[in-house]
Design a protein around this motif. Structure first.
Motif, short mmCIF file in Angstrom:
data_model
loop_
_atom_site.label_atom_id
_atom_site.label_comp_id
_atom_site.label_asym_id
_atom_site.label_seq_id
_atom_site.Cartn_x
_atom_site.Cartn_y
_atom_site.Cartn_z
N GLU A 97 1.09 -1.09 -0.08
CA GLU A 97 0.51 0.60 0.04
C GLU A 97 0.84 1.32 0.12
O GLU A 97 0.47 2.29 -0.02
CB GLU A 97 -0.68 -0.11 1.00
CG GLU A 97 -1.88 -0.62 1.03
CD GLU A 97 -3.11 -1.06 2.90
OE1 GLU A 97 -2.50 -0.42 3.56
OE2 GLU A 97 -4.28 -2.12 2.21
N GLY A 98 1.95 1.68 0.61
CA GLY A 98 2.70 2.50 0.88
C GLY A 98 3.02 2.51 -0.31
O GLY A 98 3.48 3.50 -1.15
N LYS A 101 0.91 4.08 -3.03
CA LYS A 101 0.88 5.82 -2.24
C LYS A 101 1.39 6.47 -3.30
O LYS A 101 1.85 7.35 -3.22
CB LYS A 101 0.58 5.89 -1.33
CG LYS A 101 -0.83 5.04 -0.25
CD LYS A 101 -0.61 5.60 0.96
CE LYS A 101 -2.17 4.64 1.86
NZ LYS A 101 -2.03 5.40 2.93
N GLU A 102 3.02 6.01 -2.60
CA GLU A 102 4.34 6.87 -3.46
C GLU A 102 3.92 6.22 -4.98
O GLU A 102 4.31 8.12 -5.72
CB GLU A 102 4.94 5.64 -2.88
CG GLU A 102 5.94 6.18 -1.56
CD GLU A 102 7.44 5.42 -1.18
OE1 GLU A 102 7.55 4.61 -2.36
OE2 GLU A 102 7.29 5.18 -0.02
N ALA A 104 1.27 6.94 -7.25
CA ALA A 104 0.61 7.56 -7.21
C ALA A 104 0.58 9.33 -6.51
O ALA A 104 1.00 9.96 -7.67
CB ALA A 104 -1.44 7.29 -6.17
N ALA A 105 1.49 9.56 -5.62
CA ALA A 105 2.45 10.81 -5.87
C ALA A 105 3.29 10.91 -6.88
O ALA A 105 3.10 12.41 -7.13
CB ALA A 105 2.92 11.10 -4.15
#
Length: 373
Positions: A97-98, A101-102, A104-105
């Motif tokens: 998940e991390g 998220k990275e 997507a950022a």
């Protein structure tokens, strides 16, 4: 299976370990735990998740062959606690998940950078178009100024040639006057010599008259001849004086047409008076041309413009001005000052230098030549 005593780990999975995971991952984890707790089922080895990104660990090298059955069997023993397996799976899921998220950022940052680059590219394109238009305008203005400069140089060359010819003529007349003056002085010296000779001859004649009467006729003839020569010399002297007076008058006339810096005696008031007369003639010619409009009247307008230009150029030389400027249609004193000095506020200086030709400073006549101080 209900008396195995492994229910508390399963309850911890549902109450704490699986909290925050997506629903599908929670279901998968619960199935693996139940499978591990089933009788006769070997525990799930840790290497079974080697294809996923480890959380804080190192992935298995690419191309590594799976372990042999005997090795797997050796790894299975001793059995692994199901709660430990659940914690490991939970940590791996959080790592995945991390990373999502990275990613997507990073994608969002890349989109923002792309939008900023497109905006800067559009602004650069607009600025390039504006600079191109400004460059074209400046090139046109430069060509116009070069044309005006070339015309002014041609007019200055013509006027300079005329002034040089006039100065040469003045020098010739001055030389001729000096020669005539020297000739007059020579004639006066000759006349004085003849007078002295006459006096000597008269004295000799009187002496000889008393000495011998027979020489009287010859001496009388000589006396008459000397008197004729004296009369002729007096007439020549009068003619020379008349010529010298005429040359002096001609020299004064030509000197009054030559500016003071060029060695003449032309004053600024006289030059401005000539310019004022030429400007009045130009206005009269323009009035007649507007009423008639034939070729002869237009030629008269051009001749009046040229006469005014020569008069104003001479006035500019006497005043030691910067240059002269010929008015074009739609010109104003402000536009002329801005074009020549780069400062429209200096139009008053142009007006003061041209009061003798400006009937109305707010209405400039096309073809009118102005002195630029």
């Amino acid at each position: 299976m209900a008396d195995t005593g492994h229910h508390p780990p399963a309850r911890r999975l549902t109450q704490g370990g699986g909290r925050g995971l997506p629903r599908r991952w929670g279901t998968l984890t619960l199935g693996l735990v139940l499978l591990a707790l089933a009788p006769g089922t070997p525990p799930v080895p840790v290497d079974a998740w080697a294809d996923e990104a480890p959380v804080g660990g190192t992935a298995a090298p690419a191309g590594t062959a799976p372990p042999a059955p005997e090795r797997v069997q050796a790894q299975v023993e001793p059995p692994v606690d199901p709660a430990t397996q659940v914690d490991i799976l939970t940590q791996r899921m959080r790592g995945i998940e991390g990373k999502l998220k990275e990613s997507a950022a990073a994608r969002k940052s890349a989109d923002q950078a792309r939008m900023e680059a497109e905006r800067r590219l559009a602004e650069g394109t607009q600025e390039a178009a504006r600079l191109s238009a400004e460059l074209v305008r400046l090139r046109e203005a430069k060509a116009d100024l070069e044309t005006q400069l070339r015309r002014a140089q041609e007019q200055n060359a013509d006027t300079a040639a005329q002034l040089a010819a006039t100065a040469h003529q003045v020098r010739d007349l001055t030389t001729a006057a000096a020669a005539q003056t020297e000739r007059g002085a020579d004639l006066e010296r000759q006349l004085e010599q003849h007078r002295q000779e006459q006096r000597r001859d008269e004295a000799d004649f009187l002496g000889r008259l008393r000495a011998a009467e027979e020489a009287q006729a010859g001496l009388s003839a000589q006396l008459l001849e000397r008197e004729g020569n004296l009369t002729r010399l007096n007439a020549e002297l009068g003619a020379v004086k008349t010529q010298r007076d005429a040359l002096d008058e001609r020299l004064k006339t030509l000197s009054a047409l030559v500016p003071t810096p060029a060695g003449g005696a032309l004053t600024l008031e006289a030059a401005q008076a000539r310019s004022a007369t030429a400007a009045a003639a130009l206005r009269n010619a323009l009035t007649r041309a507007e009423a008639g409009g034939d070729a002869q009247l237009k030629r008269a307008v051009r001749e009046a413009q040229q006469a005014l230009h020569r008069a104003q150029f001479t006035a500019a030389q006497v005043a030691e001005a910067h240059s002269v400027y010929q008015v074009r249609p739609a010109d104003t004193l402000v536009l002329i000052a801005n074009r020549i000095y780069g400062d429209g506020a200096r139009w008053r200086a142009i007006r003061e230098a041209n009061r003798h030709v400006l009937a109305d400073p707010d209405r400039l006549t096309p073809g009118l030549t102005l002195v630029i101080p």
